[in-house]
Scaffold this motif. Structure first.
Motif, PDB file in Angstrom:
ATOM      1  N   GLY A   9       0.813  -1.210   0.000  1.00  0.00           N
ATOM      2  CA  GLY A   9       0.000   0.000   0.000  1.00  0.00           C
ATOM      3  C   GLY A   9       0.846   1.259   0.000  1.00  0.00           C
ATOM      4  O   GLY A   9       0.544   2.222  -0.718  1.00  0.00           O
ATOM      5  N   ALA A  10       1.900   1.261   0.789  1.00  0.00           N
ATOM      6  CA  ALA A  10       2.793   2.423   0.823  1.00  0.00           C
ATOM      7  C   ALA A  10       3.441   2.652  -0.538  1.00  0.00           C
ATOM      8  O   ALA A  10       3.610   3.805  -0.979  1.00  0.00           O
ATOM      9  CB  ALA A  10       3.851   2.230   1.907  1.00  0.00           C
ATOM     10  N   ALA A  11       3.802   1.569  -1.224  1.00  0.00           N
ATOM     11  CA  ALA A  11       4.406   1.703  -2.554  1.00  0.00           C
ATOM     12  C   ALA A  11       3.405   2.292  -3.540  1.00  0.00           C
ATOM     13  O   ALA A  11       3.766   3.128  -4.393  1.00  0.00           O
ATOM     14  CB  ALA A  11       4.892   0.338  -3.042  1.00  0.00           C
ATOM     15  N   LEU A  12       2.141   1.908  -3.445  1.00  0.00           N
ATOM     16  CA  LEU A  12       1.123   2.449  -4.342  1.00  0.00           C
ATOM     17  C   LEU A  12       0.897   3.942  -4.088  1.00  0.00           C
ATOM     18  O   LEU A  12       0.760   4.724  -5.034  1.00  0.00           O
ATOM     19  CB  LEU A  12      -0.187   1.678  -4.156  1.00  0.00           C
ATOM     20  N   VAL A  13       0.855   4.331  -2.824  1.00  0.00           N
ATOM     21  CA  VAL A  13       0.700   5.745  -2.504  1.00  0.00           C
ATOM     22  C   VAL A  13       1.903   6.535  -3.011  1.00  0.00           C
ATOM     23  O   VAL A  13       1.754   7.609  -3.629  1.00  0.00           O
ATOM     24  CB  VAL A  13       0.518   5.941  -0.992  1.00  0.00           C
ATOM     25  N   ALA A  14       3.100   6.020  -2.769  1.00  0.00           N
ATOM     26  CA  ALA A  14       4.314   6.705  -3.218  1.00  0.00           C
ATOM     27  C   ALA A  14       4.365   6.805  -4.739  1.00  0.00           C
ATOM     28  O   ALA A  14       4.845   7.805  -5.289  1.00  0.00           O
ATOM     29  CB  ALA A  14       5.546   5.985  -2.689  1.00  0.00           C
ATOM     30  N   SER A  15       3.871   5.780  -5.416  1.00  0.00           N
ATOM     31  CA  SER A  15       3.871   5.819  -6.885  1.00  0.00           C
ATOM     32  C   SER A  15       2.991   6.953  -7.395  1.00  0.00           C
ATOM     33  O   SER A  15       3.343   7.644  -8.362  1.00  0.00           O
ATOM     34  CB  SER A  15       3.390   4.487  -7.453  1.00  0.00           C
ATOM     35  N   SER A  16       1.861   7.157  -6.735  1.00  0.00           N
ATOM     36  CA  SER A  16       0.970   8.236  -7.146  1.00  0.00           C
ATOM     37  C   SER A  16       1.615   9.597  -6.912  1.00  0.00           C
ATOM     38  O   SER A  16       1.517  10.496  -7.762  1.00  0.00           O
ATOM     39  CB  SER A  16      -0.357   8.136  -6.379  1.00  0.00           C
ATOM     40  N   VAL A  17       2.271   9.759  -5.781  1.00  0.00           N
ATOM     41  CA  VAL A  17       2.971  11.021  -5.501  1.00  0.00           C
ATOM     42  C   VAL A  17       4.033  11.287  -6.562  1.00  0.00           C
ATOM     43  O   VAL A  17       4.119  12.399  -7.125  1.00  0.00           O
ATOM     44  CB  VAL A  17       3.600  10.992  -4.102  1.00  0.00           C
ATOM     45  N   ALA A  18       4.837  10.276  -6.866  1.00  0.00           N
ATOM     46  CA  ALA A  18       5.918  10.449  -7.838  1.00  0.00           C
ATOM     47  C   ALA A  18       5.367  10.777  -9.223  1.00  0.00           C
ATOM     48  O   ALA A  18       5.908  11.627  -9.938  1.00  0.00           O
ATOM     49  CB  ALA A  18       6.780   9.187  -7.891  1.00  0.00           C
ATOM     50  N   THR A  19       4.292  10.117  -9.607  1.00  0.00           N
ATOM     51  CA  THR A  19       3.708  10.363 -10.925  1.00  0.00           C
ATOM     52  C   THR A  19       3.184  11.784 -11.041  1.00  0.00           C
ATOM     53  O   THR A  19       3.436  12.479 -12.040  1.00  0.00           O
ATOM     54  CB  THR A  19       2.578   9.365 -11.196  1.00  0.00           C
ATOM     55  N   ARG A  20       2.455  12.240 -10.022  1.00  0.00           N
ATOM     56  CA  ARG A  20       1.891  13.591 -10.093  1.00  0.00           C
ATOM     57  C   ARG A  20       2.990  14.642 -10.139  1.00  0.00           C
ATOM     58  O   ARG A  20       2.923  15.589 -10.932  1.00  0.00           O
ATOM     59  CB  ARG A  20       0.973  13.845  -8.893  1.00  0.00           C
ATOM     60  N   PHE A  21       3.995  14.500  -9.293  1.00  0.00           N
ATOM     61  CA  PHE A  21       5.072  15.479  -9.290  1.00  0.00           C
ATOM     62  C   PHE A  21       5.903  15.376 -10.570  1.00  0.00           C
ATOM     63  O   PHE A  21       6.413  16.386 -11.062  1.00  0.00           O
ATOM     64  CB  PHE A  21       5.957  15.298  -8.051  1.00  0.00           C
ATOM     65  N   GLY A  22       6.047  14.169 -11.122  1.00  0.00           N
ATOM     66  CA  GLY A  22       6.783  14.004 -12.364  1.00  0.00           C
ATOM     67  C   GLY A  22       6.089  14.683 -13.533  1.00  0.00           C
ATOM     68  O   GLY A  22       6.732  15.371 -14.340  1.00  0.00           O
ATOM     69  N   VAL A  23       4.779  14.495 -13.636  1.00  0.00           N
ATOM     70  CA  VAL A  23       4.015  15.150 -14.700  1.00  0.00           C
ATOM     71  C   VAL A  23       4.075  16.668 -14.533  1.00  0.00           C
ATOM     72  O   VAL A  23       4.244  17.413 -15.513  1.00  0.00           O
ATOM     73  CB  VAL A  23       2.562  14.648 -14.688  1.00  0.00           C
ATOM     74  N   PHE A  24       3.938  17.130 -13.310  1.00  0.00           N
ATOM     75  CA  PHE A  24       3.997  18.565 -13.048  1.00  0.00           C
ATOM     76  C   PHE A  24       5.349  19.136 -13.457  1.00  0.00           C
ATOM     77  O   PHE A  24       5.430  20.168 -14.138  1.00  0.00           O
ATOM     78  CB  PHE A  24       3.736  18.823 -11.566  1.00  0.00           C
ATOM     79  N   GLU A  25       6.422  18.473 -13.073  1.00  0.00           N
ATOM     80  CA  GLU A  25       7.759  18.954 -13.392  1.00  0.00           C
ATOM     81  C   GLU A  25       8.035  18.879 -14.892  1.00  0.00           C
ATOM     82  O   GLU A  25       8.718  19.754 -15.453  1.00  0.00           O
ATOM     83  CB  GLU A  25       8.800  18.140 -12.623  1.00  0.00           C
ATOM     84  N   ALA A  26       7.512  17.864 -15.575  1.00  0.00           N
ATOM     85  CA  ALA A  26       7.716  17.743 -17.021  1.00  0.00           C
ATOM     86  C   ALA A  26       7.134  18.947 -17.749  1.00  0.00           C
ATOM     87  O   ALA A  26       7.734  19.470 -18.695  1.00  0.00           O
ATOM     88  CB  ALA A  26       7.083  16.455 -17.536  1.00  0.00           C
TER      89      ALA A  26
END
Length: 334
Positions: A289-306
């Motif tokens: 569950g923690a990995a799934l939550v972290a994946s969502s955080v990374a994806t959102r910040f990655g798209v934002f930074e891109a």
């Protein structure tokens, strides 16, 4: 050399004195010393807003599904997470706006052609319903008799209706932020308009499933494992389309933004696999569950930074425009 300078080379041509006037290839550093595209003024508050809004939406759907299938522990986790997510979203949005009254002013009008206006109204509608559904979970703590006893009896059915209403608006809350980003002139966001809503929808379901795996009773989490698999399929399918954008998809695979996107995919794969095999292990379920939550955080910040990267570098604006002109033929350039 700036975009306004010309280079003269000797040779045959129509220029004076046998000189041929040529324009060297642009280095895309600026346009007469000025940026080609104004970078987004949004700060990382908005990246957090993208995550918490998706988490709230996915959790509301889980809460409603748990109610309909008789899983009270999972229902409570979904409802409280939805409330926490929408409260965090509202705070981050108001903080980015600078003054609370600006959020209020956005509610004075409703423009169906504006993703920001529509999103504000979605958030305003979702929040109270999520709040009522969550507070209804406190009904068993109230006395059985007197005025509070009446509240104890009324709260569950009212909460159930509110929870279902919140779930009805949740898909719009989960995906409108993708539409909002794509509606800008930022190249890596704008060109990804067919894919971002799917990426954000999958990311929202993954984050909500992750919280459920961490906090809900293990006996009630079987649907979350299947939901995590579906979320991964949706998000990865949308992510593949980001890779096929060509030049404007480059920030999704390179630099800091690319590392965040790749980390999100790796964590999504690990979390999904762990969720599928962790039926009997509470610890492994929590880690997944923690990995799934972290994946969502990374994806959102990655798209934002891109998007921020593509706005700062003029080549992502100029090169695609020149390519489109070249495809239209010489007549388009006259």
């Amino acid at each position: 050399m700036t975009a306004g300078q010309r280079h003269r080379q000797p040779g045959r041509g129509s220029g004076r004195g046998g000189e041929q006037v040529t324009v060297p290839p642009a280095d895309f550093t600026s346009y007469y010393g000025r940026p080609v595209l104004k970078p987004p003024v949004w700060k990382h508050d908005i990246a957090g807003y993208l995550f918490t809004g998706g988490l709230a939406a996915g959790s509301a759907l889980i809460g409603a599904g748990a109610h309909l299938t008789g899983r009270p522990g999972l229902r409570a986790v979904g409802r409280w997470t939805a409330l926490g997510g929408v409260a965090a979203s509202t705070y981050l949005l108001i903080h980015d706006l600078g003054r609370p009254d600006r959020f209020h002013h956005m509610l004075r009008v409703a423009k169906l052609t504006s993703p920001m206006s529509v999103g504000t109204w979605i958030l305003a509608a979702f929040g109270p319903m999520a709040g009522v559904a969550a507070v209804a979970e406190l009904a068993p703590l109230l006395p059985q008799h007197g005025p509070l006893g009446l509240a104890r009896r009324l709260a569950p059915p009212v909460g159930n209706v509110a929870g279902l209403a919140a779930a009805a608006t949740a898909p719009a809350l989960a995906t409108y932020t993708g539409v909002l980003l794509a509606d800008t002139a930022v190249p890596s966001w704008h060109d990804a308009y067919p894919s971002l809503p799917f990426v954000f929808a999958g990311s929202a379901l993954a984050a909500a499933s992750g919280v459920g795996l961490i906090a809900a009773p293990a006996a009630e989490t079987a649907p979350l494992r299947r939901l995590a698999l579906a979320a991964a399929a949706i998000e990865l399918a949308g992510g593949r389309q980001l890779e096929r954008l060509g030049l404007t998809g480059e920030p999704y695979g390179h630099g800091r933004s690319g590392r965040l996107v790749r980390a999100g995919r790796a964590l999504l794969a690990v979390g999904t696999a762990g969720a599928l095999v962790s039926r009997r292990s509470r610890i492994l379920s929590a880690i997944s569950g923690a990995a799934l939550v972290a994946s969502s955080v990374a994806t959102r910040f990655g798209v934002f930074e891109a998007g921020r990267v593509s706005a700062r570098d003029p080549k992502y604006t100029v090169a695609p425009q020149r390519e489109r002109l070249a495809q239209k033929g010489p007549a388009a350039s006259r």
